[in-house]
Design an enzyme around this catalytic site. Structure first.
Site, PDB file in Angstrom:
ATOM      1  N   ALA A  42       0.794  -1.232   0.000  1.00  0.00           N
ATOM      2  CA  ALA A  42       0.000   0.000   0.000  1.00  0.00           C
ATOM      3  C   ALA A  42       0.825   1.279   0.000  1.00  0.00           C
ATOM      4  CB  ALA A  42      -0.938   0.006   1.203  1.00  0.00           C
ATOM      5  N   ALA A  43       2.133   1.178   0.233  1.00  0.00           N
ATOM      6  CA  ALA A  43       2.961   2.382   0.242  1.00  0.00           C
ATOM      7  C   ALA A  43       3.677   2.597  -1.087  1.00  0.00           C
ATOM      8  CB  ALA A  43       3.987   2.311   1.376  1.00  0.00           C
ATOM      9  N   GLY A  44       3.427   1.728  -2.049  1.00  0.00           N
ATOM     10  CA  GLY A  44       4.111   1.805  -3.340  1.00  0.00           C
ATOM     11  C   GLY A  44       3.429   2.722  -4.331  1.00  0.00           C
ATOM     12  N   ILE A  46       1.651   2.060  -7.027  1.00  0.00           N
ATOM     13  CA  ILE A  46       0.254   1.701  -7.283  1.00  0.00           C
ATOM     14  C   ILE A  46      -0.532   1.721  -5.979  1.00  0.00           C
ATOM     15  CG2 ILE A  46      -1.312  -0.137  -8.060  1.00  0.00           C
ATOM     16  CD1 ILE A  46       0.994  -1.118  -9.875  1.00  0.00           C
ATOM     17  N   ARG A 120      11.770  -9.418 -18.569  1.00  0.00           N
ATOM     18  CA  ARG A 120      10.684 -10.105 -17.865  1.00  0.00           C
ATOM     19  C   ARG A 120      11.238 -11.011 -16.773  1.00  0.00           C
ATOM     20  NH1 ARG A 120       6.716 -11.836 -22.885  1.00  0.00           N
ATOM     21  NH2 ARG A 120       6.392  -9.730 -23.680  1.00  0.00           N
ATOM     22  N   ILE A 150      -2.480  -8.088  -8.714  1.00  0.00           N
ATOM     23  CA  ILE A 150      -2.008  -7.030  -9.605  1.00  0.00           C
ATOM     24  C   ILE A 150      -0.526  -7.207  -9.914  1.00  0.00           C
ATOM     25  CG2 ILE A 150      -1.541  -4.537  -9.746  1.00  0.00           C
ATOM     26  CD1 ILE A 150      -4.142  -4.061  -8.212  1.00  0.00           C
ATOM     27  N   ASN A 152       2.927  -7.954 -11.169  1.00  0.00           N
ATOM     28  CA  ASN A 152       3.367  -8.526 -12.443  1.00  0.00           C
ATOM     29  C   ASN A 152       4.577  -9.450 -12.269  1.00  0.00           C
ATOM     30  OD1 ASN A 152       1.626  -7.659 -14.548  1.00  0.00           O
ATOM     31  ND2 ASN A 152       2.361  -5.575 -14.259  1.00  0.00           N
ATOM     32  N   ARG A 186      -7.576   0.548 -21.247  1.00  0.00           N
ATOM     33  CA  ARG A 186      -6.826   1.089 -22.388  1.00  0.00           C
ATOM     34  C   ARG A 186      -7.547   0.824 -23.704  1.00  0.00           C
ATOM     35  NH1 ARG A 186      -1.155  -1.081 -19.921  1.00  0.00           N
ATOM     36  NH2 ARG A 186      -0.470   0.861 -18.937  1.00  0.00           N
ATOM     37  N   HIS A 210      -1.866 -11.009 -19.679  1.00  0.00           N
ATOM     38  CA  HIS A 210      -1.674  -9.621 -19.244  1.00  0.00           C
ATOM     39  C   HIS A 210      -0.246  -9.146 -19.528  1.00  0.00           C
ATOM     40  CE1 HIS A 210      -2.472  -5.969 -17.056  1.00  0.00           C
ATOM     41  NE2 HIS A 210      -1.582  -6.238 -16.104  1.00  0.00           N
TER      42      HIS A 210
END
EC number: 1.1.1.37
Length: 347
Positions: A42-44, A46, A120, A150, A152, A186, A210
């Site tokens: 939560a501090a990042g 996103i 990647r 979320i 990746n 998008r 994704h």
């Protein structure tokens, strides 16, 4: 401003999602179920805007913000906003259990963002370990929560999570969902611009995975219909697939698609909460366990959300020849990413 942001969150949900007046009709504001949402990371980049957007969501009664550092400040800041939910910040591994206990929905944006020149494999090696650790805790402290992944690469982190939950004996394929909503956001935006139609009226399903060519927008099913040239469809598809790179390059190495991802994550979490609360006909695209493509144990497509998470994985529907070709091309790459995640989880 608060009211307009709330309206925006609600109005941009799937076209199948009910409007706010239907939500009120389903249950009065005084009887909205108590729902705890935990945001891990939560501090990042996103996590912070996502925490803000979840604080604005009237379906959330408790908001637990967790990260390895910085969460007390984020929680204090967001906690001053005069909306329904109570906010608590948790920091460090020793407080992770408290953050998770009693959660109905767990959103995981934790991990490092993509940077220019990062492969990647680089991204995978860091984020896979983070996801493995967090999912081990979820299995222990809130095994029945709906998990929104979320972090990746989603094509690999969702299979990792599934394997961790299987080992713990808590796996429920209906409650593990990879968030691919940004691809849909998008596709809608780019299609509306090219077709010259109001973006709020647009719906475009996006299937596959994704990342890169595994992202397959089905513009042949777009609403409202527009007679776009084949070249335009190909360009829109490519731009949707490369949307993340477009933002990374535009930010010149100083960030990735954090704001749009937080928005998409908030939309998807809102849809999951509506489903849990019994709102009918909530449909979103998500990367889930699926039998749509025989060779692929996980696949992104439209799913119907309900009280148990994923109530139904919907069929792909009619596709153009170009889209069928894209589907054939993405299968081996997506399969490799899924297998890579499974292998990592079982090391």
């Amino acid at each position: 401003m608060r009211a307009s942001m709330l309206r925006l969150i609600r109005s941009r949900s799937s076209s199948a999602a009910p409007r706010p007046h239907l939500l009120r009709r389903a249950y009065g504001s005084e009887s909205v179920p108590e729902r705890k949402v935990a945001v891990l990371g939560a501090a990042g980049g996103i996590g912070q805007p996502l925490a803000l957007l979840m604080k604005l969501n009237p379906l959330v009664s408790q908001l637990a913000l967790y990260d390895i550092a910085g969460t007390p400040g984020v929680a204090a800041d967001v906690g001053h906003i005069n909306t329904r939910s109570e906010v608590a910040g948790y920091v460090g591994e020793e407080q992770l259990g408290q953050a998770l206990e009693g959660s109905d929905v767990v959103i995981i944006p934790a991990g490092v963002p993509r940077k220019p020149g990062m492969t990647r494999d680089d991204l995978f090696n860091i984020n896979a370990g983070i996801v493995k650790s967090l999912c081990t805790a979820i299995a222990k402290y809130c095994p029945n929560a709906v998990v929104n992944m979320i972090s990746n690469p989603v094509n690999s982190t969702v299979p990792i999570a599934a394997e961790i939950f299987k080992k713990a004996g808590t796996y429920n394929e209906k409650k593990l969902l990879g968030v691919t909503t940004l691809d849909v956001v998008r596709a809608k935006t780019f299609y509306a611009g090219k077709a010259k139609v109001p973006v709020e009226e647009v719906n475009v399903p996006v299937v596959g995975g994704h990342a890169g060519i595994t992202i397959l927008p089905l513009f042949s099913q777009a609403v409202p219909k527009a007679n776009l040239a084949d070249e335009d469809i190909k360009a829109l598809t490519k731009r949707t697939q490369d949307g993340g790179t477009e933002v990374v390059e535009a930010k010149a190495g100083k960030g990735s698609a954090t704001l749009s991802m937080a928005y998409a994550g908030a939309l998807f979490a809102d849809a999951c909460l509506k489903g849990l609360n019994g709102v009918p006909d909530v449909v979103e695209c998500s990367f889930v366990q699926s039998s749509i493509i025989t060779e692929l144990p996980f696949f992104a497509s439209k799913v119907k959300l309900g009280k148990n998470g994923v109530e139904e994985v919907l069929e792909l529907g009619p596709m153009s020849d170009y889209e069928k070709q894209g589907l054939e091309i993405l299968i081996p790459e997506l399969k490799a990413s899924i297998e890579k995640g499974i292998k990592f989880a079982n090391q």
